[in-house]
Motif scaffolding. Structure first.
Motif, PDB file in Angstrom:
ATOM      1  N   ARG A 264       0.827  -1.208   0.000  1.00  0.00           N
ATOM      2  CA  ARG A 264       0.000   0.000   0.000  1.00  0.00           C
ATOM      3  C   ARG A 264       0.864   1.263   0.000  1.00  0.00           C
ATOM      4  O   ARG A 264       0.499   2.263  -0.616  1.00  0.00           O
ATOM      5  CB  ARG A 264      -0.955  -0.017   1.198  1.00  0.00           C
ATOM      6  CG  ARG A 264      -0.298   0.253   2.545  1.00  0.00           C
ATOM      7  CD  ARG A 264      -1.187  -0.052   3.712  1.00  0.00           C
ATOM      8  NE  ARG A 264      -1.225  -1.481   3.979  1.00  0.00           N
ATOM      9  CZ  ARG A 264      -1.822  -2.015   5.038  1.00  0.00           C
ATOM     10  NH1 ARG A 264      -2.427  -1.236   5.908  1.00  0.00           N
ATOM     11  NH2 ARG A 264      -1.816  -3.313   5.210  1.00  0.00           N
ATOM     12  N   TYR A 265       1.990   1.215   0.713  1.00  0.00           N
ATOM     13  CA  TYR A 265       2.877   2.375   0.791  1.00  0.00           C
ATOM     14  C   TYR A 265       3.657   2.551  -0.517  1.00  0.00           C
ATOM     15  O   TYR A 265       3.878   3.685  -0.964  1.00  0.00           O
ATOM     16  CB  TYR A 265       3.836   2.217   1.967  1.00  0.00           C
ATOM     17  CG  TYR A 265       3.114   1.993   3.278  1.00  0.00           C
ATOM     18  CD1 TYR A 265       2.448   3.039   3.914  1.00  0.00           C
ATOM     19  CD2 TYR A 265       3.057   0.727   3.858  1.00  0.00           C
ATOM     20  CE1 TYR A 265       1.764   2.838   5.107  1.00  0.00           C
ATOM     21  CE2 TYR A 265       2.377   0.520   5.050  1.00  0.00           C
ATOM     22  CZ  TYR A 265       1.731   1.571   5.667  1.00  0.00           C
ATOM     23  OH  TYR A 265       1.048   1.367   6.840  1.00  0.00           O
ATOM     24  N   LEU A 266       4.062   1.452  -1.132  1.00  0.00           N
ATOM     25  CA  LEU A 266       4.718   1.534  -2.428  1.00  0.00           C
ATOM     26  C   LEU A 266       3.750   2.089  -3.465  1.00  0.00           C
ATOM     27  O   LEU A 266       4.127   2.895  -4.321  1.00  0.00           O
ATOM     28  CB  LEU A 266       5.234   0.160  -2.856  1.00  0.00           C
ATOM     29  CG  LEU A 266       5.904   0.100  -4.235  1.00  0.00           C
ATOM     30  CD1 LEU A 266       7.096   1.051  -4.300  1.00  0.00           C
ATOM     31  CD2 LEU A 266       6.320  -1.324  -4.564  1.00  0.00           C
ATOM     32  N   LYS A 267       2.491   1.663  -3.396  1.00  0.00           N
ATOM     33  CA  LYS A 267       1.478   2.128  -4.337  1.00  0.00           C
ATOM     34  C   LYS A 267       1.364   3.656  -4.310  1.00  0.00           C
ATOM     35  O   LYS A 267       1.322   4.318  -5.354  1.00  0.00           O
ATOM     36  CB  LYS A 267       0.135   1.488  -3.985  1.00  0.00           C
ATOM     37  CG  LYS A 267      -1.022   1.946  -4.853  1.00  0.00           C
ATOM     38  CD  LYS A 267      -2.312   1.271  -4.420  1.00  0.00           C
ATOM     39  CE  LYS A 267      -3.485   1.743  -5.256  1.00  0.00           C
ATOM     40  NZ  LYS A 267      -4.755   1.098  -4.868  1.00  0.00           N
ATOM     41  N   ARG A 268       1.334   4.225  -3.091  1.00  0.00           N
ATOM     42  CA  ARG A 268       1.229   5.677  -2.966  1.00  0.00           C
ATOM     43  C   ARG A 268       2.461   6.368  -3.544  1.00  0.00           C
ATOM     44  O   ARG A 268       2.353   7.390  -4.241  1.00  0.00           O
ATOM     45  CB  ARG A 268       1.059   6.062  -1.499  1.00  0.00           C
ATOM     46  CG  ARG A 268      -0.233   5.576  -0.874  1.00  0.00           C
ATOM     47  CD  ARG A 268      -0.209   5.830   0.625  1.00  0.00           C
ATOM     48  NE  ARG A 268      -1.310   5.162   1.313  1.00  0.00           N
ATOM     49  CZ  ARG A 268      -1.351   4.960   2.622  1.00  0.00           C
ATOM     50  NH1 ARG A 268      -0.350   5.385   3.388  1.00  0.00           N
ATOM     51  NH2 ARG A 268      -2.385   4.346   3.170  1.00  0.00           N
ATOM     52  N   ALA A 269       3.631   5.829  -3.240  1.00  0.00           N
ATOM     53  CA  ALA A 269       4.870   6.434  -3.733  1.00  0.00           C
ATOM     54  C   ALA A 269       4.962   6.342  -5.252  1.00  0.00           C
ATOM     55  O   ALA A 269       5.421   7.281  -5.915  1.00  0.00           O
ATOM     56  CB  ALA A 269       6.073   5.759  -3.082  1.00  0.00           C
ATOM     57  N   VAL A 270       4.543   5.228  -5.816  1.00  0.00           N
ATOM     58  CA  VAL A 270       4.558   5.051  -7.269  1.00  0.00           C
ATOM     59  C   VAL A 270       3.678   6.109  -7.938  1.00  0.00           C
ATOM     60  O   VAL A 270       4.073   6.755  -8.912  1.00  0.00           O
ATOM     61  CB  VAL A 270       4.093   3.628  -7.636  1.00  0.00           C
ATOM     62  CG1 VAL A 270       3.755   3.532  -9.122  1.00  0.00           C
ATOM     63  CG2 VAL A 270       5.172   2.607  -7.281  1.00  0.00           C
ATOM     64  N   ARG A 271       2.486   6.296  -7.405  1.00  0.00           N
ATOM     65  CA  ARG A 271       1.580   7.302  -7.968  1.00  0.00           C
ATOM     66  C   ARG A 271       2.147   8.707  -7.827  1.00  0.00           C
ATOM     67  O   ARG A 271       2.061   9.529  -8.746  1.00  0.00           O
ATOM     68  CB  ARG A 271       0.224   7.219  -7.268  1.00  0.00           C
ATOM     69  CG  ARG A 271      -0.604   6.012  -7.671  1.00  0.00           C
ATOM     70  CD  ARG A 271      -1.917   5.996  -6.909  1.00  0.00           C
ATOM     71  NE  ARG A 271      -2.794   4.939  -7.395  1.00  0.00           N
ATOM     72  CZ  ARG A 271      -3.961   4.634  -6.839  1.00  0.00           C
ATOM     73  NH1 ARG A 271      -4.376   5.306  -5.773  1.00  0.00           N
ATOM     74  NH2 ARG A 271      -4.706   3.672  -7.340  1.00  0.00           N
ATOM     75  N   ALA A 272       2.728   8.984  -6.648  1.00  0.00           N
ATOM     76  CA  ALA A 272       3.265  10.319  -6.402  1.00  0.00           C
ATOM     77  C   ALA A 272       4.412  10.660  -7.346  1.00  0.00           C
ATOM     78  O   ALA A 272       4.647  11.839  -7.643  1.00  0.00           O
ATOM     79  CB  ALA A 272       3.737  10.426  -4.948  1.00  0.00           C
ATOM     80  N   ASN A 273       5.093   9.650  -7.840  1.00  0.00           N
ATOM     81  CA  ASN A 273       6.230   9.875  -8.726  1.00  0.00           C
ATOM     82  C   ASN A 273       5.897   9.597 -10.193  1.00  0.00           C
ATOM     83  O   ASN A 273       6.794   9.478 -11.031  1.00  0.00           O
ATOM     84  CB  ASN A 273       7.412   9.006  -8.282  1.00  0.00           C
ATOM     85  CG  ASN A 273       8.034   9.494  -6.989  1.00  0.00           C
ATOM     86  OD1 ASN A 273       8.876  10.385  -6.995  1.00  0.00           O
ATOM     87  ND2 ASN A 273       7.598   8.924  -5.863  1.00  0.00           N
ATOM     88  N   ASN A 274       4.589   9.490 -10.486  1.00  0.00           N
ATOM     89  CA  ASN A 274       4.120   9.294 -11.869  1.00  0.00           C
ATOM     90  C   ASN A 274       4.762   8.079 -12.535  1.00  0.00           C
ATOM     91  O   ASN A 274       5.188   8.133 -13.694  1.00  0.00           O
ATOM     92  CB  ASN A 274       4.380  10.554 -12.707  1.00  0.00           C
ATOM     93  CG  ASN A 274       3.606  11.753 -12.196  1.00  0.00           C
ATOM     94  OD1 ASN A 274       2.402  11.651 -11.910  1.00  0.00           O
ATOM     95  ND2 ASN A 274       4.278  12.892 -12.070  1.00  0.00           N
ATOM     96  N   LEU A 275       4.837   7.010 -11.784  1.00  0.00           N
ATOM     97  CA  LEU A 275       5.381   5.763 -12.301  1.00  0.00           C
ATOM     98  C   LEU A 275       4.279   4.714 -12.378  1.00  0.00           C
ATOM     99  O   LEU A 275       3.190   4.887 -11.810  1.00  0.00           O
ATOM    100  CB  LEU A 275       6.519   5.271 -11.399  1.00  0.00           C
ATOM    101  CG  LEU A 275       7.727   6.205 -11.267  1.00  0.00           C
ATOM    102  CD1 LEU A 275       8.677   5.680 -10.193  1.00  0.00           C
ATOM    103  CD2 LEU A 275       8.454   6.357 -12.593  1.00  0.00           C
ATOM    104  N   TYR A 276       4.591   3.615 -13.072  1.00  0.00           N
ATOM    105  CA  TYR A 276       3.602   2.561 -13.242  1.00  0.00           C
ATOM    106  C   TYR A 276       4.255   1.189 -13.056  1.00  0.00           C
ATOM    107  O   TYR A 276       5.418   0.994 -13.416  1.00  0.00           O
ATOM    108  CB  TYR A 276       2.953   2.636 -14.635  1.00  0.00           C
ATOM    109  CG  TYR A 276       2.200   3.921 -14.873  1.00  0.00           C
ATOM    110  CD1 TYR A 276       0.864   4.040 -14.521  1.00  0.00           C
ATOM    111  CD2 TYR A 276       2.856   5.025 -15.422  1.00  0.00           C
ATOM    112  CE1 TYR A 276       0.174   5.234 -14.719  1.00  0.00           C
ATOM    113  CE2 TYR A 276       2.180   6.222 -15.622  1.00  0.00           C
ATOM    114  CZ  TYR A 276       0.843   6.318 -15.265  1.00  0.00           C
ATOM    115  OH  TYR A 276       0.167   7.503 -15.458  1.00  0.00           O
ATOM    116  N   ILE A 277       3.484   0.298 -12.486  1.00  0.00           N
ATOM    117  CA  ILE A 277       3.902  -1.095 -12.327  1.00  0.00           C
ATOM    118  C   ILE A 277       3.102  -1.927 -13.339  1.00  0.00           C
ATOM    119  O   ILE A 277       1.876  -1.818 -13.392  1.00  0.00           O
ATOM    120  CB  ILE A 277       3.612  -1.600 -10.901  1.00  0.00           C
ATOM    121  CG1 ILE A 277       4.490  -0.849  -9.889  1.00  0.00           C
ATOM    122  CG2 ILE A 277       3.841  -3.095 -10.778  1.00  0.00           C
ATOM    123  CD1 ILE A 277       4.222  -1.194  -8.449  1.00  0.00           C
ATOM    124  N   PRO A 278       3.725  -2.736 -14.158  1.00  0.00           N
ATOM    125  CA  PRO A 278       5.156  -3.076 -14.184  1.00  0.00           C
ATOM    126  C   PRO A 278       5.960  -2.286 -15.229  1.00  0.00           C
ATOM    127  O   PRO A 278       7.117  -2.603 -15.468  1.00  0.00           O
ATOM    128  CB  PRO A 278       5.117  -4.544 -14.560  1.00  0.00           C
ATOM    129  CG  PRO A 278       3.975  -4.620 -15.545  1.00  0.00           C
ATOM    130  CD  PRO A 278       2.943  -3.635 -15.027  1.00  0.00           C
TER     131      PRO A 278
END
Length: 356
Positions: A264-278
């Motif tokens: 959940r914390y990685l998800k927030r950081a990914v969104r905040a940095n305009n990144l996408y998985i995978p």
């Protein structure tokens, strides 16, 4: 003043029988007991208001209380930080009930048991419980050997690195971390970050060296800035910040290996940095609870590449082995490591050619 507690001796005296006869009656071993004797005992119990206790049913070492003790961490708030112990309690409770056993939970006051706590546990093992399941070991724990000295059955759930002289059932966490690193390297990843919880636990003690060793086996130098271990109680406050700092590095990781409850914390950081998985980074989750995190934490409903939790299976195996020790103490105990399979999902992919 509270009424004095009625003892088994008083019941025996009123019924005119021995305490052993009362114990046989309480344990329903009265096939050869005369009806007259059973009636006298029940009349004495009713008249005195006697309430049988486990210790009364277990007047000798040959008697069994049909109760097992679970030793868990003392901070009950942290016990429910993840789904590990809820899974354990559910699995052990159901399996114990099928075997006709009850479960007693003992929360340690500290990671290192003091003498008075050990004295209390030994007392439990000689009266209220037939044996112990020991959870949340640290690398230096050896207190469970006191059970062995006192002939009290026990099984530890967890493997202490480079130590085998005890009864344990565990999962091979080191091997699964190596498989996770191997798989990411096959996909072209070299900048692989790993975050863990509570570095003093036996699980994390096995995971970290395995991660470091696997990276070095692939000729990838270990980087301290790609590894972080959260202390107990730190996750909620610092996890998102730690992920943000890693993702904002000039040479940020292209892949992560993390416990599932950190997603959940990685998800927030990914969104905040305009990144996408995978697309921008791959993710492998450890201790993934199939019936929990798949509904609670998702990346656009994508299926994780994951190492599923087998806490329920391991706990049940440990309980069955403990009951085996209790009921057949002459049998040799065989410790075991339960395998875990890396499952490939949609949160990993071949590394992009460039990482900004």
């Amino acid at each position: 003043m509270a009424d004095k507690k009625v003892t088994i001796a008083e019941v025996a005296k009123r019924a005119g029988v021995s305490k052993a006869t009362i114990s046989n009656y309480l344990n329903k071993r009265y096939d050869r007991m005369k009806e007259e004797t059973k009636d006298k005992i029940q009349e004495a119990i009713d008249a005195l208001g006697y309430i049988p206790s486990i210790s009364a049913r277990r007047l000798s070492a040959k008697e069994k209380s049909k109760t097992v003790g679970l030793i868990i961490p003392g901070n009950l708030a942290n016990v429910f930080d993840t789904m590990y112990f809820p899974q354990v309690f559910d699995s052990v409770g159901k399996a114990a009930e099928k075997q006709g056993y009850s479960v007693l939970i003992y929360a340690q006051n500290s990671k290192k048991l003091e003498d008075e706590q050990m004295e209390y546990l030994l007392g439990l093992g000689k009266s209220l419980v037939d044996g112990f399941l020991v959870f949340s070991l640290t690398p230096r724990d050896r207190y469970f050997k006191e059970f062995e000295k006192n002939k009290i059955p026990y099984v530890c759930v967890g493997k202490i690195k480079d130590y085998d002289d005890y009864n344990y059932v565990a999962t091979d966490h080191a091997q699964t971390v190596k498989e996770a690193v191997d798989y990411l390297v096959q996909l072209g990843h070299e900048k692989i970050a790993m975050l863990t919880e509570d570095k003093v636990s036996v699980v994390e003690e096995s995971r970290f060296p395995a991660y470091k060793e696997a990276m070095e086996q692939h000729g990838i130098p270990y980087r301290e800035d790609y590894y972080y271990s959260f202390s107990c109680g730190e996750i909620a406050e610092n996890a998102e910040r730690v992920f943000n700092e890693m993702l904002q590095k000039k040479e940020r990781p292209s892949a992560f290996i993390i416990p599932a409850n950190l997603t959940r914390y990685l998800k927030r950081a990914v969104r905040a940095n305009n990144l996408y998985i995978p697309d921008d980074l791959s993710l492998i989750t450890l201790e993934y609870y199939e019936n929990y995190y798949s509904e609670y934490v998702t990346f656009q409903n994508m299926e994780y590449t994951r190492v599923p939790s087998v806490a329920d299976k391991v706990s049940e195996v440990a309980l069955q082995k403990l009951i085996g020790l209790i009921e057949q103490p002459e049998e040799k105990f065989e410790s075991c490591l339960e395998p875990i399979e890396l499952k490939i999902g949609k949160t990993t992919r071949v590394k992009a050619k460039t990482i900004n």
